[in-house]
Every structure is written in structure tokens, then in C-alpha cells.
Scaffold this active site. Structure first.
Site, PDB file in Angstrom:
ATOM      1  N   HIS A  40       6.598   3.103  11.091  1.00 33.60           N
ATOM      2  CA  HIS A  40       6.841   2.837   9.582  1.00 33.60           C
ATOM      3  C   HIS A  40       6.395   1.652   9.410  1.00 33.60           C
ATOM      4  O   HIS A  40       6.214   0.613  10.326  1.00 33.60           O
ATOM      5  CB  HIS A  40       8.474   2.703   9.293  1.00 33.60           C
ATOM      6  CG  HIS A  40       9.241   1.871  10.524  1.00 33.60           C
ATOM      7  ND1 HIS A  40       9.415   2.205  11.809  1.00 33.60           N
ATOM      8  CD2 HIS A  40       9.797   0.478  10.282  1.00 33.60           C
ATOM      9  CE1 HIS A  40      10.162   1.386  12.117  1.00 33.60           C
ATOM     10  NE2 HIS A  40      10.227   0.371  11.396  1.00 33.60           N
TER      11      HIS A  40
ATOM     12  N   HIS B  54       6.513  -1.910   7.041  1.00 28.18           N
ATOM     13  CA  HIS B  54       7.350  -2.780   6.314  1.00 28.18           C
ATOM     14  C   HIS B  54       6.520  -3.409   5.158  1.00 28.18           C
ATOM     15  O   HIS B  54       5.518  -4.084   5.369  1.00 28.18           O
ATOM     16  CB  HIS B  54       7.800  -3.921   7.247  1.00 28.18           C
ATOM     17  CG  HIS B  54       8.882  -3.673   8.174  1.00 28.18           C
ATOM     18  ND1 HIS B  54       9.989  -3.767   8.084  1.00 28.18           N
ATOM     19  CD2 HIS B  54       8.542  -3.006   9.369  1.00 28.18           C
ATOM     20  CE1 HIS B  54      10.693  -3.422   8.958  1.00 28.18           C
ATOM     21  NE2 HIS B  54       9.949  -2.987  10.122  1.00 28.18           N
TER      22      HIS B  54
END
Ligand SMILES: [Zn+2]
Length: 134
Positions: free
Chosen positions: A98, A100
Site C-alpha cells: 500500500h 500512503h
């Protein structure tokens, strides 16, 4: 298999989804460090930077870029940090790749940059030689 982000990607778990397409989904971090703190993931599970395909990294980065533009107009964000952690040692807590996207605001008081420390004794030449295979 119990991956929290796979749960969100499949729609089984609720999230504040701000973007979704066939391959990528973006949602607000449930424990935000700033207003609009967003996580961008591939729907398909990859652990980290070592196993995710290059094209997927690029698609995720492209969505971050689009959302940054949106957040500038909708949230009045003045700047952005994009961050990706791979591996426990790097602070990765959910083992589903992922990125941010952290919107920044004037005087928000956040300090996200890693601490530079001249006293760590890191030999730059040695690292360079190893990287270059010398
Ligand atoms: Zn997953």
C-alpha cells in the site's frame, strides 16, 4: 486468508473508498495522521515492493497523483507526502502493498521525514561499492 486490505478490496469490509477501478482501490486511513490521509492498494494481493509488478506500482502512483490534485482543490491541501513501507523492519503493519498519500497543510506540525543522523557511522563508499558490485 485474513488480509484486512483484501477484505476492503473485495467489498467485504467497509471503508471510506475515494477511488476504485478494476485494479486499484483507494480509501481513507482509519487512523489518519492528517485530514484526507489515504491508502492506495491493488485489488490483487502483493506483499511488498519485492513482489508487486512494476505496472501495478505505476498504476498506484498515478492514482496518488490524481488524488493529490483532487485533495488540493477539495481539501485545500498545500503539499503531499507519499510513502510506502515494505517489510516489518520498515514499519509495514499490513502485509498487503500500500502507498500512503498524506495531504499536508500549512503549519500542520507533522514531521514525517526520517531522522537524519550524522552519528550513525554509515560508510557511504562501502554501500556504494556493494550496490555497484565492486
Ligand atoms: Zn491482501
Amino acid at each position: 486468508m485474513g488480509c484486512v486490505f483484501c477484505g476492503i478490496a473485495s467489498g467485504k469490509s467497509a471503508a471510506y473508498v475515494v477511488h476504485e477501478d478494476e485494479e486499484v482501490i483507494a480509501f481513507l486511513d482509519s487512523n489518519p495522521v492528517s485530514r484526507g490521509h489515504t491508502l492506495i492498494i491493488s485489488r490483487k494481493h502483493y506483499d511488498n515492493i519485492l513482489d508487486i509488478p512494476e505496472e501495478m506500482v505505476m498504476k498506484i502512483a498515478a492514482r496518488a497523483r490524481e488524488l493529490a490534485s483532487l485533495y488540493r482543490s477539495r481539501l485545500g491541501a498545500d503539499g503531499f507526502n507519499t510513502m510506502q513501507s515494505s517489510g516489518k523492519e520498515a514499519g509495514q503493519s499490513v502485509m498487503h502493498y500500500h502507498m500512503h498519500l498524506v495531504p499536508r497543510y500549512k503549519d500542520d506540525g507533522l514531521s514525517l521525514w526520517l531522522h537524519r543522523n550524522a552519528d550513525k557511522g554509515i560508510d557511504i563508499q562501502e554501500a556504494f561499492d556493494r550496490i555497484r558490485g565492486r
